[in-house]
Motif scaffolding. Sequence first.
Motif, mmCIF file in Angstrom:
data_model
loop_
_atom_site.group_PDB
_atom_site.id
_atom_site.type_symbol
_atom_site.label_atom_id
_atom_site.label_comp_id
_atom_site.label_asym_id
_atom_site.label_seq_id
_atom_site.Cartn_x
_atom_site.Cartn_y
_atom_site.Cartn_z
ATOM 1 N N VAL A 243 0.842 -1.331 0.059
ATOM 2 C CA VAL A 243 -0.044 -0.204 -0.151
ATOM 3 C C VAL A 243 0.781 1.205 -0.054
ATOM 4 C CG1 VAL A 243 -1.872 1.156 1.112
ATOM 5 C CG2 VAL A 243 -1.705 -1.318 1.401
ATOM 6 N N SER A 244 0.525 2.233 -1.133
ATOM 7 C CA SER A 244 1.301 3.379 -1.218
ATOM 8 C C SER A 244 2.885 3.048 -0.944
ATOM 9 C CB SER A 244 1.085 4.197 0.247
ATOM 10 O OG SER A 244 1.351 5.607 0.087
ATOM 11 N N ALA A 245 3.735 3.711 -0.014
ATOM 12 C CA ALA A 245 5.006 3.189 0.122
ATOM 13 C C ALA A 245 5.570 1.764 0.198
ATOM 14 C CB ALA A 245 5.828 4.159 1.390
ATOM 15 N N GLY A 246 4.371 1.196 0.840
ATOM 16 C CA GLY A 246 4.700 -0.390 0.558
ATOM 17 C C GLY A 246 4.675 -0.919 -0.767
ATOM 18 N N ALA A 247 4.060 -0.253 -1.648
ATOM 19 C CA ALA A 247 4.114 -0.601 -3.053
ATOM 20 C C ALA A 247 5.115 -0.280 -3.684
ATOM 21 C CB ALA A 247 2.817 -0.370 -3.884
ATOM 22 N N THR A 248 5.665 1.139 -3.627
ATOM 23 C CA THR A 248 6.464 1.913 -4.303
ATOM 24 C C THR A 248 7.955 1.312 -4.115
ATOM 25 O OG1 THR A 248 6.713 3.561 -2.721
ATOM 26 C CG2 THR A 248 5.277 3.917 -4.649
ATOM 27 N N PHE A 249 8.069 0.983 -2.689
ATOM 28 C CA PHE A 249 9.572 0.501 -2.252
ATOM 29 C C PHE A 249 9.342 -0.934 -2.441
ATOM 30 C CE2 PHE A 249 9.825 4.392 0.478
ATOM 31 C CZ PHE A 249 10.281 5.273 -0.441
ATOM 32 N N GLY A 250 8.248 -1.749 -1.845
ATOM 33 C CA GLY A 250 8.142 -3.159 -1.773
ATOM 34 C C GLY A 250 8.175 -3.852 -3.190
ATOM 35 N N CYS A 251 7.893 -3.155 -4.180
ATOM 36 C CA CYS A 251 8.044 -3.907 -5.579
ATOM 37 C C CYS A 251 9.316 -4.389 -5.846
ATOM 38 C CB CYS A 251 7.692 -3.122 -6.526
ATOM 39 S SG CYS A 251 8.766 -1.625 -6.712
ATOM 40 N N ASN A 252 10.515 -3.690 -5.133
ATOM 41 C CA ASN A 252 11.859 -4.223 -5.400
ATOM 42 C C ASN A 252 12.092 -5.766 -4.787
ATOM 43 O OD1 ASN A 252 13.444 -1.806 -6.558
ATOM 44 N ND2 ASN A 252 12.265 -0.862 -4.755
ATOM 45 N N ILE A 253 11.276 -6.185 -3.952
ATOM 46 C CA ILE A 253 11.434 -7.591 -3.514
ATOM 47 C C ILE A 253 11.307 -8.510 -4.681
ATOM 48 C CG2 ILE A 253 9.127 -8.085 -2.531
ATOM 49 C CD1 ILE A 253 10.896 -9.606 -0.191
ATOM 50 N N LYS A 254 10.072 -8.116 -5.396
ATOM 51 C CA LYS A 254 9.896 -9.094 -6.594
ATOM 52 C C LYS A 254 10.909 -9.067 -7.556
ATOM 53 C CE LYS A 254 6.127 -9.913 -9.948
ATOM 54 N NZ LYS A 254 6.319 -11.249 -10.123
ATOM 55 N N SER A 255 11.660 -7.660 -7.767
ATOM 56 C CA SER A 255 12.688 -7.513 -8.920
ATOM 57 C C SER A 255 14.124 -7.954 -8.281
ATOM 58 C CB SER A 255 12.638 -6.236 -9.393
ATOM 59 O OG SER A 255 12.946 -5.435 -8.444
ATOM 60 N N GLY A 256 14.021 -8.392 -6.888
ATOM 61 C CA GLY A 256 15.391 -8.894 -6.419
ATOM 62 C C GLY A 256 16.356 -7.741 -6.303
ATOM 63 N N GLN A 257 16.019 -6.687 -6.126
ATOM 64 C CA GLN A 257 16.787 -5.268 -6.033
ATOM 65 C C GLN A 257 17.205 -4.863 -4.646
ATOM 66 O OE1 GLN A 257 14.687 -3.559 -9.941
ATOM 67 N NE2 GLN A 257 16.908 -2.835 -9.979
ATOM 68 N N LYS A 258 18.013 -5.604 -4.012
ATOM 69 C CA LYS A 258 18.406 -5.200 -2.603
ATOM 70 C C LYS A 258 19.124 -3.999 -2.535
ATOM 71 C CE LYS A 258 22.075 -6.843 -0.682
ATOM 72 N NZ LYS A 258 23.000 -7.669 -0.002
ATOM 73 N N GLY A 259 18.838 -3.208 -1.664
ATOM 74 C CA GLY A 259 19.511 -1.825 -1.564
ATOM 75 C C GLY A 259 19.008 -0.995 -2.630
ATOM 76 N N ARG A 260 18.242 -0.809 -3.496
ATOM 77 C CA ARG A 260 17.698 -0.107 -4.390
ATOM 78 C C ARG A 260 16.966 1.199 -3.913
ATOM 79 N NH1 ARG A 260 13.229 0.777 -7.864
ATOM 80 N NH2 ARG A 260 13.738 2.085 -9.639
ATOM 81 N N ALA A 261 16.061 0.771 -3.045
ATOM 82 C CA ALA A 261 15.099 1.964 -2.506
ATOM 83 C C ALA A 261 16.086 3.130 -1.523
ATOM 84 C CB ALA A 261 14.008 1.103 -1.565
ATOM 85 N N LEU A 262 16.758 2.225 -0.741
ATOM 86 C CA LEU A 262 17.770 3.059 0.088
ATOM 87 C C LEU A 262 18.654 3.760 -0.807
ATOM 88 C CD1 LEU A 262 18.867 3.745 2.968
ATOM 89 C CD2 LEU A 262 20.396 2.096 2.344
ATOM 90 N N ARG A 263 19.101 3.361 -1.909
ATOM 91 C CA ARG A 263 20.102 3.985 -2.625
ATOM 92 C C ARG A 263 19.830 5.471 -3.570
ATOM 93 N NH1 ARG A 263 21.526 0.047 -5.617
ATOM 94 N NH2 ARG A 263 20.179 0.258 -7.445
ATOM 95 N N TYR A 264 18.278 5.039 -4.128
ATOM 96 C CA TYR A 264 17.709 6.236 -4.606
ATOM 97 C C TYR A 264 17.169 7.238 -3.607
ATOM 98 C CZ TYR A 264 13.050 4.489 -4.961
ATOM 99 O OH TYR A 264 11.666 3.665 -4.767
ATOM 100 N N ASN A 265 16.571 6.696 -2.533
ATOM 101 C CA ASN A 265 16.127 7.845 -1.571
ATOM 102 C C ASN A 265 17.068 8.753 -1.212
ATOM 103 O OD1 ASN A 265 13.219 7.701 -1.157
ATOM 104 N ND2 ASN A 265 13.481 5.603 -1.298
ATOM 105 N N THR A 266 18.109 8.175 -0.968
ATOM 106 C CA THR A 266 19.070 8.966 -0.125
ATOM 107 C C THR A 266 20.024 9.806 -1.183
ATOM 108 O OG1 THR A 266 20.831 7.136 -0.470
ATOM 109 C CG2 THR A 266 19.860 7.547 1.690
ATOM 110 N N ARG A 267 20.168 9.338 -2.602
ATOM 111 C CA ARG A 267 20.666 10.010 -3.480
ATOM 112 C C ARG A 267 19.775 11.093 -3.903
ATOM 113 N NH1 ARG A 267 22.954 6.413 -7.916
ATOM 114 N NH2 ARG A 267 24.240 5.825 -6.466
ATOM 115 N N TYR A 268 18.564 10.956 -4.054
ATOM 116 C CA TYR A 268 17.838 12.163 -4.497
ATOM 117 C C TYR A 268 16.882 12.716 -3.731
ATOM 118 C CZ TYR A 268 19.352 10.106 -9.012
ATOM 119 O OH TYR A 268 20.137 9.256 -10.049
ATOM 120 N N CYS A 269 16.733 12.567 -2.297
ATOM 121 C CA CYS A 269 15.913 13.074 -1.350
ATOM 122 C C CYS A 269 16.109 14.552 -1.347
ATOM 123 C CB CYS A 269 16.020 12.670 0.193
ATOM 124 S SG CYS A 269 17.721 12.701 0.703
ATOM 125 N N THR A 270 17.220 15.291 -1.793
ATOM 126 C CA THR A 270 17.327 16.686 -1.583
ATOM 127 C C THR A 270 17.246 17.319 -3.195
ATOM 128 O OG1 THR A 270 19.829 16.505 -2.091
ATOM 129 C CG2 THR A 270 19.102 16.660 0.046
#
Length: 282
Positions: A37-64
């Motif tokens: 749901v919401s962020a659970g979908a936007t971030f959670g989709c990475n478990i199906k694509s198997g992309q460990k660390g992706r959500a942390l990476r782009y959030n910390t990189r582009y949050c500013t």
Amino acid sequence: MKKGLVMEGGAMRGMFTCGVLDVFMDNGISFDGAVGVSAGATFGCNIKSGQKGRALRYNTRYCTDYRYHSIRSLITTGDIYNVEFCYDTLPYQLDKWDIEAFEKNPMEFYCVATDVRTGKAVYHKCSDGRKEDITWIQASASMPLVSRIVHIDDGEYLDGGTSDSIPLKFMEDKGYERILVIETQPYDYMKGPQKFMPLIRRIYRKYPALIKAMEERHLMYNWEKSYVKKREKTGDVFVIRPDEPLHINPIEKDPAELLRVYDLGRQQALKNIDRIRKFFEA
């Protein structure tokens, strides 16, 4: 035995979920199906694509980056999370979502959106990770008041958390027998009534069912929290949640804060990893 995963939203509280999911991927914890749901979908989709660390990476990189989320984006586009950047530039150019891996993984993945005409939850099964799926994920995360209504085919949609914040019952009805729920609020959290109802009634006056859903959201949410606790006590559901409120801004711009909440998710998952294995082996 079908193993299911339920992921609550909560804007940048979702970094907690990211930490949990990365530990699961580190430890080979997999599921037959998931719903976000919401962020659970936007971030959670990475478990199906198997992309460990992706959500942390782009959030910390582009949050500013004002293109990601900003008052400037809200004023100029009507979306505090910029749609073009978040759902096109970012996943297809800057930090690519592996749609091929997403499609090949047999795990079912659902996202929840709210039909603004009926006020009811709609559950979309994301099958290939391409444009239709990502638009449904966008709808799931489009928070009222700070997002435009998302049009898909003949429907109009907003944030899934308005109508089904913790869709445990949905997964049970789908036949999932062992379910892990990731909540982003502590055990004793209770939601209060919506404070901005006068503004909501004015902005969404053409959508009375949506207004009613937002008026009653706290009742729905608190019932779902209670239902999760009940199922947790019976031993049929395992819950990972923060011990204390996460206290993070919905549009947090401090990478250190994002990492703090992510690490809390990792800590909770690591603390429970042996119990989780036994839960799914039972």
